[in-house]
Design a protein around this motif. Structure first.
Motif, PDB file in Angstrom:
ATOM      1  N   THR A 115       0.918  -1.381   0.014  1.00 52.09           N
ATOM      2  CA  THR A 115      -0.287  -0.125   0.134  1.00 52.09           C
ATOM      3  C   THR A 115       0.753   1.164   0.056  1.00 52.09           C
ATOM      4  OG1 THR A 115      -0.089  -0.323   2.457  1.00 52.09           O
ATOM      5  CG2 THR A 115      -1.853  -1.062   1.086  1.00 52.09           C
ATOM      6  N   ALA A 116       0.841   2.004  -1.334  1.00 57.26           N
ATOM      7  CA  ALA A 116       1.939   3.050  -1.253  1.00 57.26           C
ATOM      8  C   ALA A 116       1.414   4.168  -0.281  1.00 57.26           C
ATOM      9  CB  ALA A 116       1.944   3.513  -2.607  1.00 57.26           C
ATOM     10  N   ALA A 117       0.537   4.246   0.209  1.00 57.24           N
ATOM     11  CA  ALA A 117       0.076   5.333   0.845  1.00 57.24           C
ATOM     12  C   ALA A 117       0.380   5.103   2.287  1.00 57.24           C
ATOM     13  CB  ALA A 117      -1.321   5.655   0.865  1.00 57.24           C
ATOM     14  N   ALA A 118       0.831   3.734   2.771  1.00 55.78           N
ATOM     15  CA  ALA A 118       0.832   3.524   4.276  1.00 55.78           C
ATOM     16  C   ALA A 118       2.171   4.291   4.579  1.00 55.78           C
ATOM     17  CB  ALA A 118       1.163   2.160   4.325  1.00 55.78           C
ATOM     18  N   VAL A 119       2.180   4.504   5.941  1.00 46.99           N
ATOM     19  CA  VAL A 119       3.532   5.257   6.648  1.00 46.99           C
ATOM     20  C   VAL A 119       4.610   4.111   6.451  1.00 46.99           C
ATOM     21  CG1 VAL A 119       4.427   6.388   8.544  1.00 46.99           C
ATOM     22  CG2 VAL A 119       2.161   6.765   7.751  1.00 46.99           C
ATOM     23  N   PRO A 120       5.730   4.526   5.869  1.00 46.16           N
ATOM     24  CA  PRO A 120       6.856   3.281   6.236  1.00 46.16           C
ATOM     25  C   PRO A 120       6.969   2.959   7.696  1.00 46.16           C
ATOM     26  CG  PRO A 120       7.481   4.974   4.746  1.00 46.16           C
ATOM     27  CD  PRO A 120       6.072   5.529   5.188  1.00 46.16           C
ATOM     28  N   TYR A 124       0.709  -0.966  10.254  1.00 45.24           N
ATOM     29  CA  TYR A 124      -0.282  -1.062   9.113  1.00 45.24           C
ATOM     30  C   TYR A 124       0.479  -1.606   7.835  1.00 45.24           C
ATOM     31  CZ  TYR A 124      -3.891   0.894   5.751  1.00 45.24           C
ATOM     32  OH  TYR A 124      -4.461   1.003   4.790  1.00 45.24           O
ATOM     33  N   ALA A 127       1.089  -5.162   8.444  1.00 44.33           N
ATOM     34  CA  ALA A 127      -0.193  -5.804   8.045  1.00 44.33           C
ATOM     35  C   ALA A 127      -0.614  -5.967   6.583  1.00 44.33           C
ATOM     36  CB  ALA A 127      -1.348  -5.300   8.750  1.00 44.33           C
ATOM     37  N   ALA A 128      -0.248  -4.777   5.729  1.00 44.62           N
ATOM     38  CA  ALA A 128      -0.730  -5.030   4.509  1.00 44.62           C
ATOM     39  C   ALA A 128       0.445  -5.975   3.641  1.00 44.62           C
ATOM     40  CB  ALA A 128      -0.456  -3.538   3.821  1.00 44.62           C
ATOM     41  N   ARG A 183      11.508   2.796   1.227  1.00 42.14           N
ATOM     42  CA  ARG A 183      10.010   3.733   0.954  1.00 42.14           C
ATOM     43  C   ARG A 183      10.437   5.263   1.150  1.00 42.14           C
ATOM     44  NH1 ARG A 183       5.404   1.854   2.246  1.00 42.14           N
ATOM     45  NH2 ARG A 183       4.596   3.961   1.155  1.00 42.14           N
ATOM     46  N   LEU A 184      11.086   5.424   2.152  1.00 42.52           N
ATOM     47  CA  LEU A 184      11.592   6.818   2.364  1.00 42.52           C
ATOM     48  C   LEU A 184      12.247   7.465   1.145  1.00 42.52           C
ATOM     49  CD1 LEU A 184      12.540   7.174   6.066  1.00 42.52           C
ATOM     50  CD2 LEU A 184      10.324   7.663   4.819  1.00 42.52           C
ATOM     51  N   GLN A 187       9.907   7.919  -1.687  1.00 43.73           N
ATOM     52  CA  GLN A 187       8.992   9.102  -1.704  1.00 43.73           C
ATOM     53  C   GLN A 187       9.800  10.334  -1.825  1.00 43.73           C
ATOM     54  OE1 GLN A 187       7.354   8.560   2.306  1.00 43.73           O
ATOM     55  NE2 GLN A 187       5.884   7.088   1.429  1.00 43.73           N
TER      56      GLN A 187
ATOM     57  N   PHE C 398      -8.202  -5.776   6.552  1.00 42.47           N
ATOM     58  CA  PHE C 398      -7.921  -5.770   5.004  1.00 42.47           C
ATOM     59  C   PHE C 398      -9.028  -6.709   4.435  1.00 42.47           C
ATOM     60  CE2 PHE C 398      -3.900  -4.497   6.256  1.00 42.47           C
ATOM     61  CZ  PHE C 398      -3.365  -3.195   5.661  1.00 42.47           C
TER      62      PHE C 398
ATOM     63  N   THR E  81       1.948  12.259   2.006  1.00 47.48           N
ATOM     64  CA  THR E  81       2.756  10.927   2.294  1.00 47.48           C
ATOM     65  C   THR E  81       4.210  11.194   2.866  1.00 47.48           C
ATOM     66  OG1 THR E  81       2.195  10.387   0.158  1.00 47.48           O
ATOM     67  CG2 THR E  81       3.157   8.524   1.280  1.00 47.48           C
ATOM     68  N   ILE E  82       4.934  12.072   2.477  1.00 49.25           N
ATOM     69  CA  ILE E  82       6.267  12.168   3.049  1.00 49.25           C
ATOM     70  C   ILE E  82       6.036  12.871   4.382  1.00 49.25           C
ATOM     71  CG2 ILE E  82       8.214  13.827   2.873  1.00 49.25           C
ATOM     72  CD1 ILE E  82       8.730  12.937   0.208  1.00 49.25           C
ATOM     73  N   ARG E  84       3.637  12.342   6.391  1.00 49.42           N
ATOM     74  CA  ARG E  84       3.183  11.503   7.687  1.00 49.42           C
ATOM     75  C   ARG E  84       4.558  10.457   7.773  1.00 49.42           C
ATOM     76  NH1 ARG E  84      -1.792   8.535   7.012  1.00 49.42           N
ATOM     77  NH2 ARG E  84      -0.680   7.232   5.862  1.00 49.42           N
ATOM     78  N   ALA E  85       5.517  10.433   6.903  1.00 48.23           N
ATOM     79  CA  ALA E  85       6.497   9.388   7.153  1.00 48.23           C
ATOM     80  C   ALA E  85       7.615  10.001   8.060  1.00 48.23           C
ATOM     81  CB  ALA E  85       6.925   9.001   5.862  1.00 48.23           C
ATOM     82  N   ARG E  86       7.584  11.614   8.056  1.00 48.03           N
ATOM     83  CA  ARG E  86       8.708  12.039   8.532  1.00 48.03           C
ATOM     84  C   ARG E  86       8.574  13.331   9.328  1.00 48.03           C
ATOM     85  NH1 ARG E  86      13.445  12.647   4.515  1.00 48.03           N
ATOM     86  NH2 ARG E  86      12.736  10.852   3.642  1.00 48.03           N
ATOM     87  N   LEU E  96      17.758  12.070   1.901  1.00 46.07           N
ATOM     88  CA  LEU E  96      18.556  10.952   1.922  1.00 46.07           C
ATOM     89  C   LEU E  96      19.274  10.576   0.399  1.00 46.07           C
ATOM     90  CD1 LEU E  96      15.693   8.703   3.016  1.00 46.07           C
ATOM     91  CD2 LEU E  96      17.859   9.247   4.444  1.00 46.07           C
TER      92      LEU E  96
END
Lengths: 575, 119, 442, 535, 99
Positions: A115-120, A124, A127-128, A183-184, A187, C398, E81-82, E84-86, E96
């Motif tokens: 799931t590309a939208a998930a936070v790395p 979650y 689980a995906a 992922r980071l 992104q 899911f 997305t970014i 949320r990630a950081r 990075l």
């Protein structure tokens, strides 16, 4: 008020329409098809659409070749043989790209996040992953991007040019962010690509606005015609306006092909994006963007007066030289294989620019052949990169092993893969009997024909430097022993190799390989940090096709050259 | 006279009113300092730090925002067409129906994928 | 004459405009004062209590007293606020709300008493007047959003975000419903639209669009049953929690003006504008549609709709947030879209020479066919997302292959961060706004 | 005569043989990786037999080609085949040999079986590696045949560059020295750099071909050498193109100052590889000068000749002097080659029939004699327990391995051009030819003969005479296989030295043609002198 | 009013946007800079349309709006997305890939 409905020749649009329509259908598939079969359906649909596009191009070929052009609504969509040629190249490369994208290695994973939208790094996401989800949206996205690429060179209307640019870019921005691993990084690549890409397209758009302001039309040919014929509805500020406009448009296009000084995004994005996408991007976007650039620049060259034309030429000279230098020099110091290939692609952008500085049909022919040759080699190379992976001590396969040190001794783990990769690199280096050689020959011939022999000389020198870094990689793969061998000759290579590279050729340099073999079980089972995965077919097919293509284009290029020669014709400016 | 001039006039009056009201209350109103009064309201407990800026909202809101943009654009395209409906006739209708169908596709996608399911 | 605009402003000067503009503002302010009283009084009647009855006759001056009180209150600026934005937000709200009436026609051309100067009873009009109305309404949302955001407090922020989501969701449906009017009228100028309703008010032939508009106008103005951004029970006062004094008053004012605005737009676009209703319109060969009479009809219609607002408020309960959004996206928008396509098709058929009768026969045939097909189709229960499905309360993140939130009747797994367990709530309240908020604040 | 495509057969057959070699035992070698020495009818071990047989068949084909070649018209291309290859680029697959080319083809075809035999036990007994090594050698052979037989500049260039890849793998992948990777890369980069510069000139040359006015295109066979010969070129352009071609060839034929890759390569590659590389592949350089530079750019050739002569003389002396100082035997042989290539280049740029035919003959001779040296040095090294290449690690080998010592001595003497051996004939021809035009150069270069005697004899003395080295006490003499290799080479040297006439028949006429191309005339009839010099 | 003034305004806005993109470090702000550039272009297009008495420019502005909207959607998605990630929207923190 009278309105006359335009007559639309759908056949002319068919190569683009097939792909875009399939993209739309793909979205519906995402909505309605159960997830078990979704991937299969998407892959089939995507490939079918692209094949359909190729077929459409083939069907149109005779007609366009005979008439010299075919268009819809005043050149909003304009096919010339050259355009059609670029479309064919893009579609074919896209098919190969999709094959790589669709591949799942023996790990069963593709290169994309569940799931590309998930936070790395969240539960979650875990689980995906455990649920075996997959982001099948990538297929429609690829189709949309391809549709944009097919449209990009095929228009005389600047605003359609801009829209095509966005249609091809926007899906790519998203695709860049979908890597399964790192992922980071992925992104971040998407983010950079997006910001810089939008910036460039905004610049291009402003250029379009200026040209429109000058000519009162967004048809490039008409605009140039107006320019050549004073007395039209020209604003008094001009012609500074149109020159600035043309300049800005060119900048936008140069950005897309990754030419210096607008290349900064390339290495970062190529490195961060999922590798199959990188391959797709590197091959297809470049082809499409070069197609558009050639179209625009050639049309300009027909319309501009002598002095402006010379200025344009000088500008392109500078860009070409700078690009080749940046690509090769910076490429020589890279330690990451994806970055290295990225810089190589920058250098190739430079070579491509060399081809069309003279605005000659020879140049266009050279461009067509070059993008095909380059595209095959690049796609193949990135496809190989997807298969070379890291693994941890427990043998769990991790992400791609992109650091150059990981590639040491690859030929021993996977001789065929290494051979294919070497072949691609040799082609990029322009070694004879590969496609790259004929391509470079064509490019330099075109430059010399156009009187740009200093450019050809710089190109040759740049090629020589570029050869260095390609060869360095080959040396690493073929001649350097893997890292663990270097530490101790009898290292337990066998434990790793057993399943992956049975055709391992033990290193006979001095020490007896047999001794190592007998020792191996006694040691703690140490696994090599790098493993070469076997593909589930698709990527292998792509690599094989690319390799065969590279060789065929290198050994018997006549067919392709004829084809490119036939395609390399331009419609003159309409009076 | 340009038909937009009256709008400007109205804007001027509205601006004066909006500004004047706030200014008037600031001038007329009493001022009695009290730290607790100036705290953020949170049912009498200490306010949550970082409500602003750092506060994270459910992703659904962003989704709605993005969907909205798509549809808003659609509506923008519909207006000129609607006004010239009679002139554009069949061609316009066909084009617009195709356009609407294309817009509906992502709508359907989002619907099916639960994009509109709140909770 | 401006092309595409029915009303003739050619005689207007800047002085006329200023006078008209002042009149518009005065009208709006007094209307609001009246509206507040009106609302309280009507709601009180519905609840069988007297309502305001102390200040002035029948309590008519109650609103004025309230306004005075607000003006004299202390003007607070909370410490954590983003000062400039915080100050600006209410002004934006009220500013935008005041602008809409610039293009609303109160009546046709009227003659100023005691002079022979004739001018439309409308500040101005231009070919894209309705677009202007929508633009003003849209910008008005900024007031709410910025106000909530700049307060630096949790409840206002949530209110603001909710409000944004809500307004933009309902604005779409509203915009779509207007398209059908434009198709019929062939113009976006308000006066031309009123002009086009000479024979038939659009709310009749465009009944579905009108219904959509009425629903979304309530949503757009954050009124019950859609008053979620300020929902007192959940968010105290939503985006205006941290406001006091005139700043609060401006929000309040803006809300009521917005009600009048949307009502006026509804009247103009669907209810014939200033035109007299049917039996009256035929009197004296339409004499009631001339002179100052139309202003009366216009106001009557607007206040009818205002009554509707109050009526709804007095009758209906507030929706749950998810129901509200689902209603907007899954019902209103698809319905509006479908209606639009159908309308356009019929109109085009009409242009193409198909008679009404033929069309009705065709529609009936299609409807019959559809009914038969529906009847013949085996009844199939939707496999997923039915509230009864998750009866066991186990939450599969899911289900069906893609990430889903917990269904009603299911509970989230305990959050490791909060170290507390959300008790499995009963189905009807598990998705209650309180839970949503818990989610939001994370 | 040319009914049978002898040359194409010579090109294709090695590829077939290579394929057969690589496939032999492939199925069995796979499961037990590297453990294929177990044998079996088609084990990896028998791949070398396949390769050997393949190369011998090639020799048979060569004999056929010789049979079809008419010596009386050795100056013109024979056995020609011309097919359109890439008409769009004016390139065709055009092969054909004149006397010189045929001799060089013969040299390559003849050396390969010997190399294969010599490599019989190399690669550490790893048959899979050996199999790949031999296949690569065969592929290289195919390329070498094409490059010598090419009558099309494009074809020549393509193969010229493409050859680098197998050569690169032969050095880097199968070499024995510790620095083989370094050497391979150095080799590749040097050659590619030269090649790319040449590419620019090839492109430029192509564009000099006049456009067909009817079609606006260049003819489909524009790259044929005969079409490119005699073009009216702009002098500056001609000089630039000449320089580019010459640079590429000078790198290939290691000529001072671009020879530096050579010693590294010889030191690190296997002797077999070195043999192919130095004795055959590098001849492409001198061959190119002779068959491309001279006819295509006659004016520029004449213009550049003095400078080139100087460099050639420097090469001769420099190679010889440095050879004396070497401690590594293979490196030493490498340096001797620099010296010898100097002679060849000197001969070519004399622009006399005698000098050029001497140089042509020397290309053949040098191949044989240096090949012999490399292979015999390889046999010697194989007898050392540490496989040391240091001269100092040996001593008295003559006593333990007399046959080896003897053949090595003969090969060494041929390197110093002892009368009676083939090299003497050619060297004397070069000197005579050069003397007619550049007497000073000859005077300066002659001491190299003395230097050659020093390095050859000194090396022989240190390795083969005196006390038997401690580490080589138990060394055995040559076995039958090695004797075959050594015997064939020594015999060739002697035969060609004593009866050079037939071989010279092949080079004399092409030399005349070359002189004609350059536009010079022989200073004096020197052919008589040649007969007299032959003792 | 002279229409050319609008062009100057458009140019200034465009330059401002471009400067923002090049100088500011916050992703959202950079993004807004890009939007500003697009809108400056719109202004220029509409002005030109007016100058030429030709509707094309206005139509183009519509197209640009659509594209801008699409860009907003995609861009916001990526930035969110970014973020949320950081938990940071600064361009500087996104490094990075610098090597």
């Amino acid at each position: 008020m009278e309105f006359e409905a335009p007559v639309i020749d759908w056949a002319v649009l068919s190569p683009v329409l097939v792909v875009l329509a399939a993209g739309v259908v793909g979205v519906l598939i995402e909505a309605f098809v159960p997830d078990r079969v979704r991937r299969a359906v998407q892959v089939v649909l995507t490939l079918a659409a692209l094949v359909g596009s190729v077929v459409a191009v083939a069907l149109l070929w005779d007609r366009v070749a005979t008439d010299g052009f075919a268009f819809v609504v005043n050149g909003t969509f304009l096919l010339t043989p050259f355009t059609l040629g670029i479309q064919a190249v893009v579609a074919v490369l896209a098919i190969l790209g999709v094959l790589v994208i669709a591949d799942r290695t023996r790990t069963g994973d593709d290169a994309f996040a569940p799931t590309a939208a998930a936070v790395p790094g969240t539960t979650y996401e875990d689980a995906a992953r455990e649920a075996g989800l997959q982001q099948t949206e990538i297929y429609p996205l690829v189709l949309f991007a391809t549709g944009g690429m097919l449209l990009f060179p095929a228009t005389d209307n600047l605003i359609v040019l801009f829209i095509a640019l966005e249609v091809l870019s926007l899906p790519l921005y998203v695709l860049c962010a979908t890597a399964r691993r790192r992922r980071l990084l992925s992104q971040e690549a998407a983010f950079k690509y997006f910001l810089l890409g939008s910036f460039a397209s905004a610049i291009m758009l402003f250029g379009i606005a200026l040209v429109y302001g000058f000519a009162g039309t967004v048809s490039l040919e008409t605009a140039l015609f107006r320019m050549a014929q004073p007395g039209g509805p020209i604003l008094e500020l001009m012609p500074a306006l149109v020159i600035a406009g043309v300049l800005l448009i060119t900048v936008g296009l140069l950005f897309k092909i990754g030419a210096a000084p607008f290349h900064m995004w390339t290495p970062d994005v190529y490195q961060g994006a999922p590798t199959p996408i990188t391959g797709f991007m590197a091959a297809c976007v470049k082809a499409a963007a070069v197609g558009a650039l050639v179209r625009v620049v050639f049309t300009l060259s027909l319309g501009l007066d002598e002095e402006l034309r010379r200025n344009l030429e000088v500008g392109l000279w500078a860009v070409a030289i700078l690009t080749m230098l940046v690509g090769t020099v910076a490429g020589a110091v890279q330690t990451d294989v994806k970055r290295l290939l990225a810089y190589s692609s920058i250098a190739h952008a430079g070579f491509l620019t060399v081809a069309f500085v003279g605005f000659s049909e020879t140049g266009a022919q050279a461009v067509l052949f070059y993008v095909l040759a380059y595209g095959l080699a690049t796609l193949g190379a990135f496809a190989v990169v997807t298969l070379v992976r890291e693994q941890d001590a427990d043998g769990v396969v991790l992400g791609e092993a992109t650091h150059l040190s990981h590639w040491a001794g690859l030929a021993r783990r996977a001789p065929w893969l290494a051979a294919a990769f070497s072949l691609f690199l040799l082609s990029m280096a322009g070694i004879p009997l590969t496609a790259g050689f004929i391509a470079k020959f064509g490019v330099f011939s075109a430059a010399v024909v156009a009187g740009a022999w200093p450019l050809a000389v710089v190109g040759v020198l740049a090629s020589a430097v570029a050869v260095f870094f390609y060869v360095r990689l080959i040396v690493l793969m073929v001649l350097t022993p893997p890292a663990e061998d270097a530490e101790g000759a009898q290292d337990a290579e066998v434990a790793t190799e057993g399943q992956d590279a049975p055709d391992l050729a033990a290193d006979g340099a001095g020490s007896s390989a047999a001794a190592g073999r007998t020792l191996a079980p006694a040691r703690t089972l140490r696994r090599a940090p790098v493993v070469v995965l076997s593909s589930r077919g698709f990527a292998t097919v792509a690599i094989v096709i690319c390799a065969v293509g590279v060789v065929l284009l290198g050994v018997v290029p006549q067919l392709a050259l004829d084809w490119a020669g036939q395609a390399a014709s331009f419609r003159p400016v309409q009076p | 006279m340009n038909p937009y001039v009256p709008v400007l006039v109205l804007m001027g009056i509205a601006a004066v009113l909006a500004l004047g009201g706030v200014a008037a209350s600031a001038v007329i109103g009493p001022k009695r300092y009290n730290r607790a009064k100036l705290d953020a309201y949170e049912c009498g407990i200490e306010p949550t730090p970082l409500a602003m800026g750092g506060g994270r909202l459910p992703i659904k809101y962003y989704l709605v925002a993005m969907t909205f943009i798509v549809f808003d654009i659609e509506v923008v395209f519909l207006y000129p067409w609607a006004v010239d409906f009679v002139v554009l006739a069949g061609f316009g209708l066909a084009a617009m129906v195709i356009f609407l169908a294309l817009i509906t596709v992502p709508f359907v996608y989002e619907w099916r994928r639960g994009g509109f399911d709140w909770v | 004459m401006i092309p595409g605009v029915a009303a003739d402003f050619s005689a207007d000067t800047i002085v006329t405009s200023i006078v008209k503009a002042v009149l518009v503002v005065v009208f709006l302010l007094t209307s609001v004062l009246f509206a507040i009283w009106f609302e309280r009084k009507v709601v009180a009647r519905m609840q069988v209590r007297p309502g305001p009855n102390w200040h002035g006759p029948k309590g008519l001056l109650q609103s004025l007293a309230d306004a005075m009180k607000l003006l004299l209150k202390e003007d607070l600026t909370v410490t954590r606020a983003d000062r400039v934005t915080y100050l600006l937000a209410p002004m934006i709200s009220v500013f935008c709300a005041l602008l809409v009436f610039a293009v609303i026609p109160f009546g046709p051309s009227v003659t100023i008493p005691f002079t022979d100067y004739s001018t439309p009873a409308q500040l101005t009009d231009f070919p894209v007047a309705t677009l202007y109305v929508l633009a003003c309404a849209s910008i008005g949302v900024y007031g709410i959003v910025l106000g909530g955001w700049s307060s630096g407090s949790t409840y206002p922020l949530l209110g603001a975000v909710r409000s944004t989501a809500q307004v933009i969701s309902y604005e779409l449906a509203m915009g779509l419903s207007l398209v059908s009017v434009f198709i019929m009228a062939g113009s976006m100028s308000t006066s031309s639209i009123v002009e086009s309703q000479t024979n038939l008010w659009w709310f009749l032939p465009l009944a579905p669009a009108f219904v959509v508009y009425v629903i979304s106008m309530v949503g757009e103005t954050n009124r019950l049953p859609f008053d979620l951004p300020e929902a007192e029970g959940e968010l105290v006062s939503g985006y205006m929690t941290e406001y006091s004094s005139m700043k609060f008053a401006w929000f309040f004012l803006a809300e009521y003006i917005a009600m009048i605005n949307v009502s006026a737009v509804a009247v103009t676009l669907f209810l014939g504008g200033w035109r007299a209703p049917w039996p009256l319109s035929v009197i004296g060969d339409g004499v009631l549609n001339t002179g100052w009479w139309p202003v009366l009809w216009f106001l009557a219609k607007v206040w009818l709709l205002m009554f509707f607002f109050v009526w709804v408020r007095g009758t209906l309960l507030r929706l749950r947030y998810d129901q509200f959004m689902v209603f907007g996206w899954k019902v209103l928008i698809p319905f509006a879209l479908g209606w639009l396509v159908a309308l356009a098709t019929f109109q085009w058929l009409g242009l193409a020479g198909v008679t009404r009768t033929q069309m009705f026969v065709a529609i009936a045939a299609v409807a019959l066919l559809a009914a038969v097909i529906v009847w013949l189709l085996p009844e199939r229960k939707s496999p997923d997302r039915s509230p009864d499905d998750g009866g066991d309360g186990r939450f599969d993140a899911f289900a069906g292959g893609y990430p889903v939130p917990p269904l009603p009747g299911q509970s989230l797994p305990p959050s490791p961060r909060a170290r507390r367990t959300v008790p499995p709530a009963p189905p009807e309240s598990s998705g209650s706004p309180a839970d949503v908020d818990a989610e939001e604040t994370r | 005569m040319s009914s049978f495509p002898w040359l194409t057969a010579l090109v294709v057959w090695p590829l077939v043989a290579a394929l057969a070699t690589v496939l032999t035992g492939a199925g069995r070698g796979r499961p037990a990786s590297g453990a294929a020495s177990g044998g079996g009818a088609f084990s990896a071990g028998s791949a070398r037999t396949v390769a050997l047989v393949g190369s011998l068949v090639q020799v048979a084909l060569l004999v056929g080609a010789f049979g079809a070649f008419d010596t009386s018209t050795a100056g013109t291309h024979q056995l020609t085949e011309t097919y359109a290859w890439i008409p769009a680029l004016g390139a065709s697959y055009a092969v054909g040999v004149d006397g010189v080319s045929l001799l060089l083809v013969a040299l390559s075809v003849g050396l390969v079986p010997l190399v294969i035999l010599a490599a019989w036990r190399e690669q550490g007994g790893d048959h899979v590696r050996l199999r790949r090594y031999l296949a690569t050698v065969l592929v290289l052979l195919s390329f070498m045949v094409v490059v010598f037989a090419a009558r099309d500049v494009f074809l020549f260039y393509v193969v010229f560059e493409a050859m680098l890849i197998p050569a690169y793998f032969l050095i880097g992948g199968f070499g024995q020295g510790a620095q083989r990777r370094y050497a391979a890369v150095k080799f590749l980069l040097f050659s590619l750099a030269g090649g790319l510069v040449m590419l620019a000139a090839v492109v430029a040359l192509y564009l000099q071909v006049p456009v067909d006015p009817a079609t606006g295109l260049r003819p489909e066979d524009a790259f044929l050498t005969e079409n490119l010969t005699g073009l009216a070129l702009d002098p500056t352009a001609e000089r630039l193109m000449f320089a580019a071609f010459f640079l590429a060839f000078a790198i290939k034929a290691p000529m001072f100052p671009v020879h530096t890759w050579l010693p590294d390569v010889t030191q690190n590659a296997t002797p077999g590889t070195s043999t192919l590389l130095i004795c055959v592949l590098d001849k492409v350089g001198t061959f190119g000068m002779l068959t491309l530079c001279l006819p295509l750019f006659p004016q520029a050739s004449r213009w550049a000749a003095p400078a080139i002569i100087v460099l050639a003389v420097i090469s001769i002396l420099y190679g010889a002097i440095l050879a004396i100082g070497q401690t590594d035997v293979l490196r030493l042989i490498g340096y001797t080659s620099v010296s010898h290539f100097g002679f060849i280049i000197l001969g070519i740029f004399t622009f006399t029939s005698l000098g050029i035919s001497g140089a042509s003959f020397m290309m053949l001779n040098h191949g044989i004699s240096t090949g012999a040296l490399f292979l015999l040095a390889g046999f010697t090294i194989a007898r050392h327990p540490r496989r040391s290449q240091q001269i100092a690690d040996y001593g008295g080998m003559r006593k333990v391995a007399p046959v080896l010592g003897g053949t090595f001595l003969v090969a060494g003497l041929s390197a110093l051009a002892l009368p009676g051996l083939a090299t003497f004939v050619s060297e004397i021809m070069v000197f005579l030819g050069a003397y007619a035009r550049w007497p000073a150069a000859v005077l300066v270069a002659v001491p190299a003969v003395v230097l050659a005697a020093v390095y050859v004899l000194l090396t022989y003395q240190r390795m083969f005479t005196g006390e038997v080295g401690a580490e080589v006490v138990g060394a055995k003499d040559l076995d039958v296989r090695e004797k075959t290799v050594a015997g064939v080479l020594v015999a060739a040297l002697v035969v060609l030295g004593l009866v050079p006439g037939p071989a010279l028949d092949y080079v004399r006429e092409p030399a005349g043609v070359s002189v004609e191309h350059v536009g010079e005339t022989d200073p004096e009839p020197v052919l008589g002198a040649l007969e007299g010099s032959e003792q | 009013m002279d229409l050319v003034n609008y062009l100057y305004l458009a140019s200034i806005l465009f330059a401002l946007g471009a400067t923002t993109v090049l100088l500011r470090r916050n992703a959202i702000v950079v993004f807004m800079g890009i939007e500003l550039m697009l809108n400056a272009t719109n202004l220029a297009l509409v002005t030109f349309a007016r100058m030429h008495g030709d509707i094309t420019g206005q139509v183009l502005a519509f197209f640009v709006m659509v594209v801008a909207a699409a860009e907003v959607v995609v861009g916001l998605a990526i930035i969110v997305t970014i973020f949320r990630a950081r938990r940071s929207a600064s361009v500087d923190d996104v490094n990075l890939l610098k090597s």
